[in-house]
Design a protein around this motif. Structure first.
Motif, short mmCIF file in Angstrom:
data_model
loop_
_atom_site.label_atom_id
_atom_site.label_comp_id
_atom_site.label_asym_id
_atom_site.label_seq_id
_atom_site.Cartn_x
_atom_site.Cartn_y
_atom_site.Cartn_z
N PRO A 52 0.82 -1.21 0.00
CA PRO A 52 0.00 0.00 0.00
C PRO A 52 0.85 1.26 0.00
O PRO A 52 1.99 1.26 0.45
CB PRO A 52 -0.78 -0.12 1.32
N GLN A 107 -8.20 9.10 -0.85
CA GLN A 107 -8.79 7.76 -0.87
C GLN A 107 -10.32 7.80 -0.72
O GLN A 107 -10.94 6.82 -0.34
CB GLN A 107 -8.20 6.91 0.27
N GLN A 149 -2.84 4.99 1.71
CA GLN A 149 -3.67 3.80 1.91
C GLN A 149 -3.42 3.18 3.27
O GLN A 149 -4.35 2.74 3.95
CB GLN A 149 -3.40 2.80 0.79
N ASP A 169 -13.11 0.94 -0.74
CA ASP A 169 -12.44 1.92 -1.60
C ASP A 169 -10.94 1.66 -1.70
O ASP A 169 -10.30 2.06 -2.68
CB ASP A 169 -12.68 3.34 -1.07
N LEU A 170 -10.37 1.00 -0.71
CA LEU A 170 -8.95 0.65 -0.76
C LEU A 170 -8.69 -0.54 -1.67
O LEU A 170 -7.53 -0.90 -1.89
CB LEU A 170 -8.44 0.34 0.65
N VAL A 196 -5.24 5.24 6.01
CA VAL A 196 -6.68 4.97 6.06
C VAL A 196 -6.94 3.59 6.65
O VAL A 196 -7.81 3.41 7.51
CB VAL A 196 -7.30 5.08 4.65
N ALA A 214 -9.70 9.91 4.82
CA ALA A 214 -9.74 9.41 3.44
C ALA A 214 -9.60 10.55 2.44
O ALA A 214 -8.89 10.43 1.43
CB ALA A 214 -11.03 8.63 3.21
N GLU A 235 -6.05 11.86 2.23
CA GLU A 235 -5.11 10.95 1.58
C GLU A 235 -5.51 10.59 0.16
O GLU A 235 -4.91 9.71 -0.46
CB GLU A 235 -4.97 9.67 2.43
N GLY A 270 -13.21 7.30 -2.31
CA GLY A 270 -13.67 6.67 -3.54
C GLY A 270 -15.18 6.53 -3.62
O GLY A 270 -15.93 7.11 -2.81
#
Length: 264
Positions: free
Chosen positions: A45, A169, A49, A206-207, A52, A164, A167, A171
């Motif tokens: 990651p 992230q 990532q 989302d990750l 999060v 999130a 960063e 999504g």
């Protein structure tokens, strides 16, 4: 016959993990949260990532005297020689009401993502309105909506959204979840909080983590919390009081025979 694996493998002189020398490249160089993500996805990651992911683990680690914590303490009371049994007892209680919501919400959001993601909040709100309306018509709950304690808002939820976003992230799963939070009062006639377990599921999805393993990550987090519960039980035991509070306050009643008609 060979059994291929990209995970751990050992020779006489070395141990490799994910293609790296465990002692030289991993130990002291890779944090546990980063490693857990890496093991599950076989891709390392990014720092964002990892942040999060570790925020999710922190959010799910411990919630006090929940059923999982109580059963861990009581199992240790009954079998103090079996730490593994006490931990396993608590983890086995991670289901649809506690911890399992993380996976349920992640899967639910993924199933309802449109083929083409909306470009703005108004578009996500329209998708969310259809989703919540359909759930209401089918008399099904929306996973991740509502909390038995945090009636006015789960403090973990805005924090995880903020991390999130910081960063990069944030999504589609989190965007749909946020939209559900905005539009559901129009359908349900009341405002419910987006709970922490749900937002964790959205963030994990989302990750790009496997949907089938989302509950596993919740259990990973809760393992740390249960170890904490056991450590506190050793210092300040309460399990016997919990046991006696039930055992000494039971009352005898007449049997109530089971009837198949009860299921109708």
């Amino acid at each position: 016959m060979t059994y291929p694996t990209a995970l751990g493998a050992s020779s006489r002189d070395t141990i490799t993990l994910l293609g790296h020398d465990l002692a030289r490249d991993v130990m002291g160089e890779v944090g546990f949260g980063e490693l857990a993500f890496w093991l599950a996805t076989q891709r390392r990651p990014t720092p964002g990532q990892t942040r999060v992911f570790e925020a999710v683990l922190a959010a799910l680690a411990d919630h006090g005297f929940t059923p999982t914590a109580i059963v861990t303490r009581l199992t240790h009371l009954s079998a103090p020689d079996s730490v593994q049994g006490a931990l396993a007892a608590g983890l086995l209680g991670g289901g649809s009401r506690f911890l399992g919501v993380t996976e349920d919400c992640g899967r639910f959001l993924h199933e309802h993502l449109p083929a083409e993601h909306p470009a703005d909040d108004a578009g996500w709100d329209a998708v969310a309105l259809d989703v919540v309306t359909a759930q209401r018509a089918a008399r099904r709950f929306v996973p991740g909506l509502g909390h038995h304690v945090h009636k006015d808002g789960d403090p973990r939820t805005p924090r995880l959204f903020a991390i999130a976003a910081d960063e990069g992230q944030l999504g589609p799963h989190l965007q749909l979840f946020a939209a559900i939070g905005r539009v559901h009062p129009q359908v349900l006639g009341r405002t419910l909080p987006l709970n922490g377990a749900g937002v964790c599921g959205a963030a994990l999805a989302d990750l790009g983590l496997p949907l089938e393993l989302l509950r596993g990550f919740a259990l990973l987090a809760r393992t740390a919390g249960l170890i904490g519960q056991l450590a506190e039980e050793l210092r300040n035991p309460v399990a016997n009081e919990i046991f006696l509070s039930v055992d000494l306050h039971n009352r005898s009643v007449e049997p109530t025979p089971y009837s198949p008609e009860e299921q109708q």
